[in-house]
Scaffold this active site. Structure first.
Site, PDB file in Angstrom:
ATOM      1  N   ASN A  61       0.842  -1.202   0.000  1.00 34.79           N
ATOM      2  CA  ASN A  61       0.000   0.000   0.000  1.00 34.79           C
ATOM      3  C   ASN A  61       0.875   1.249   0.000  1.00 34.79           C
ATOM      4  O   ASN A  61       1.923   1.302   0.662  1.00 34.79           O
ATOM      5  CB  ASN A  61      -1.025  -0.002   1.150  1.00 34.79           C
ATOM      6  CG  ASN A  61      -0.469  -0.280   2.515  1.00 34.79           C
ATOM      7  OD1 ASN A  61       0.509  -0.991   2.672  1.00 34.79           O
ATOM      8  ND2 ASN A  61      -1.094   0.277   3.525  1.00 34.79           N
ATOM      9  N   GLU A  63       0.401   5.170   0.568  1.00 35.54           N
ATOM     10  CA  GLU A  63      -0.545   6.181   1.027  1.00 35.54           C
ATOM     11  C   GLU A  63      -0.110   7.575   0.573  1.00 35.54           C
ATOM     12  O   GLU A  63       1.008   7.768   0.083  1.00 35.54           O
ATOM     13  CB  GLU A  63      -0.672   6.088   2.554  1.00 35.54           C
ATOM     14  CG  GLU A  63      -1.266   4.743   2.967  1.00 35.54           C
ATOM     15  CD  GLU A  63      -1.510   4.601   4.455  1.00 35.54           C
ATOM     16  OE1 GLU A  63      -1.059   5.469   5.244  1.00 35.54           O
ATOM     17  OE2 GLU A  63      -2.158   3.607   4.839  1.00 35.54           O
ATOM     18  N   CYS A  72      -4.098   0.686  -2.497  1.00 34.17           N
ATOM     19  CA  CYS A  72      -3.911  -0.562  -1.745  1.00 34.17           C
ATOM     20  C   CYS A  72      -2.809  -1.410  -2.380  1.00 34.17           C
ATOM     21  O   CYS A  72      -2.496  -1.271  -3.574  1.00 34.17           O
ATOM     22  CB  CYS A  72      -5.199  -1.381  -1.768  1.00 34.17           C
ATOM     23  SG  CYS A  72      -6.571  -0.662  -0.877  1.00 34.17           S
ATOM     24  N   GLU A  74      -2.915  -4.524  -3.240  1.00 30.36           N
ATOM     25  CA  GLU A  74      -3.392  -5.403  -4.316  1.00 30.36           C
ATOM     26  C   GLU A  74      -3.405  -4.676  -5.651  1.00 30.36           C
ATOM     27  O   GLU A  74      -3.032  -5.237  -6.687  1.00 30.36           O
ATOM     28  CB  GLU A  74      -4.805  -5.912  -4.003  1.00 30.36           C
ATOM     29  CG  GLU A  74      -4.898  -6.775  -2.757  1.00 30.36           C
ATOM     30  CD  GLU A  74      -5.157  -5.982  -1.484  1.00 30.36           C
ATOM     31  OE1 GLU A  74      -4.687  -4.835  -1.368  1.00 30.36           O
ATOM     32  OE2 GLU A  74      -5.826  -6.519  -0.585  1.00 30.36           O
ATOM     33  N   CYS A 112     -10.290  -5.008  -0.289  1.00 35.07           N
ATOM     34  CA  CYS A 112     -11.436  -4.093  -0.305  1.00 35.07           C
ATOM     35  C   CYS A 112     -12.216  -4.265  -1.616  1.00 35.07           C
ATOM     36  O   CYS A 112     -11.743  -4.922  -2.559  1.00 35.07           O
ATOM     37  CB  CYS A 112     -10.967  -2.646  -0.142  1.00 35.07           C
ATOM     38  SG  CYS A 112     -10.243  -1.947  -1.646  1.00 35.07           S
ATOM     39  N   CYS A 115     -10.428  -3.252  -4.877  1.00 37.30           N
ATOM     40  CA  CYS A 115      -9.373  -4.202  -5.285  1.00 37.30           C
ATOM     41  C   CYS A 115      -9.994  -5.475  -5.849  1.00 37.30           C
ATOM     42  O   CYS A 115      -9.477  -6.050  -6.809  1.00 37.30           O
ATOM     43  CB  CYS A 115      -8.452  -4.524  -4.113  1.00 37.30           C
ATOM     44  SG  CYS A 115      -7.363  -3.157  -3.698  1.00 37.30           S
TER      45      CYS A 115
HETATM   46  N1  THU Z   1      -5.206  -1.690   2.471  1.00 33.26           N
HETATM   47  C1  THU Z   1      -4.607  -2.478   1.511  1.00 33.26           C
HETATM   48  O1  THU Z   1      -3.533  -2.155   1.008  1.00 33.26           O
HETATM   49  N2  THU Z   1      -5.240  -3.614   1.150  1.00 33.26           N
HETATM   50  C2  THU Z   1      -6.383  -4.085   1.706  1.00 33.26           C
HETATM   51  O2  THU Z   1      -6.838  -5.160   1.330  1.00 33.26           O
HETATM   52  C3  THU Z   1      -7.076  -3.299   2.729  1.00 33.26           C
HETATM   53  C4  THU Z   1      -6.465  -2.002   3.091  1.00 33.26           C
HETATM   54  C5  THU Z   1      -4.506  -0.476   2.894  1.00 33.26           C
HETATM   55  C6  THU Z   1      -5.164   0.826   2.538  1.00 33.26           C
HETATM   56  C7  THU Z   1      -4.575   1.739   3.583  1.00 33.26           C
HETATM   57  O3  THU Z   1      -3.302   2.175   3.131  1.00 33.26           O
HETATM   58  C8  THU Z   1      -4.357   0.835   4.782  1.00 33.26           C
HETATM   59  O4  THU Z   1      -4.392  -0.495   4.299  1.00 33.26           O
HETATM   60  C9  THU Z   1      -5.398   1.011   5.889  1.00 33.26           C
HETATM   61  O5  THU Z   1      -6.673   0.863   5.401  1.00 33.26           O
END
Ligand code: THU
Length: 157
Positions: A61, A63, A72, A74, A112, A115
């Site tokens: 991920n 941000e 994310c 994925e 999520c 994704c």
């Molecule tokens: N996140 C992912 O990278 N993948 C997921 O399947 C769920 C959430 C990340 C998004 C954000 O950067 C952090 O996790 C918290 O939600």
């Protein structure tokens, strides 16, 4: 009136019960969590995709101070994989995560909705199921396809 049921079957494994090909993808997903850029949530996610050419592509991920601009793990992995290897098909994806204390989550997390939709595109392209491995410290879940994570998906137009 008739009733239909959609059943999702989940295999629950310990790491040692996986075959060595699966363990390799899981290992890469776990390593990818350490490359997450998650200064805001401090929740670090790693994804690893095994392609039919044998490559394992990873993502984490990423941000952003403008929160919705982040991505994310994925989607980082699947967009990069298809950008680098447009002719390769996805075989397996593994997803691992570490919580805000830096420890691996005990139970797996699951992708999520955005994704799931993004990954479904590559399952449609592959015309083959993409195996999903959700990685936790105590349990590892396997699902046979992305479709099984997104029942009644919009996928044809
Ligand atoms: N996140 C992912 O990278 N993948 C997921 O399947 C769920 C959430 C990340 C998004 C954000 O950067 C952090 O996790 C918290 O939600």
């Amino acid at each position: 009136m008739t009733q239909k049921e959609i059943i999702t079957s989940i295999g629950v494994y310990k790491y040692d019960e996986l075959d060595c090909g699966e363990r390799a993808v899981v290992d890469e997903a776990r390593k990818a969590t350490f490359r997450a850029y998650a200064p805001y949530s401090k929740f670090c996610v790693g994804a690893a995709i095994l392609l039919d050419n044998g490559e394992i592509i990873t993502g984490s991920n990423q941000e952003n101070v403008a929160y919705p601009s982040g991505t994310c793990a994925e989607r980082t992995a699947c967009f990069y994989a298809h950008a680098q290897f447009p002719d390769a098909q996805f075989k397996t994806i593994a997803i691992a995560a570490r919580n805000t204390s830096g420890e691996e989550v005990a139970k797996p997390i699951s992708p999520c909705g955005s994704c799931r939709q993004a990954l479904l595109e590559y399952e449609m392209l592959a015309k083959n199921d993409i195996k999903v491995i959700l990685v936790g410290r105590d349990e590892i879940y396997t699902l046979k396809s992305i479709k099984s994570l997104l029942p009644l998906a919009f996928s044809e137009f």
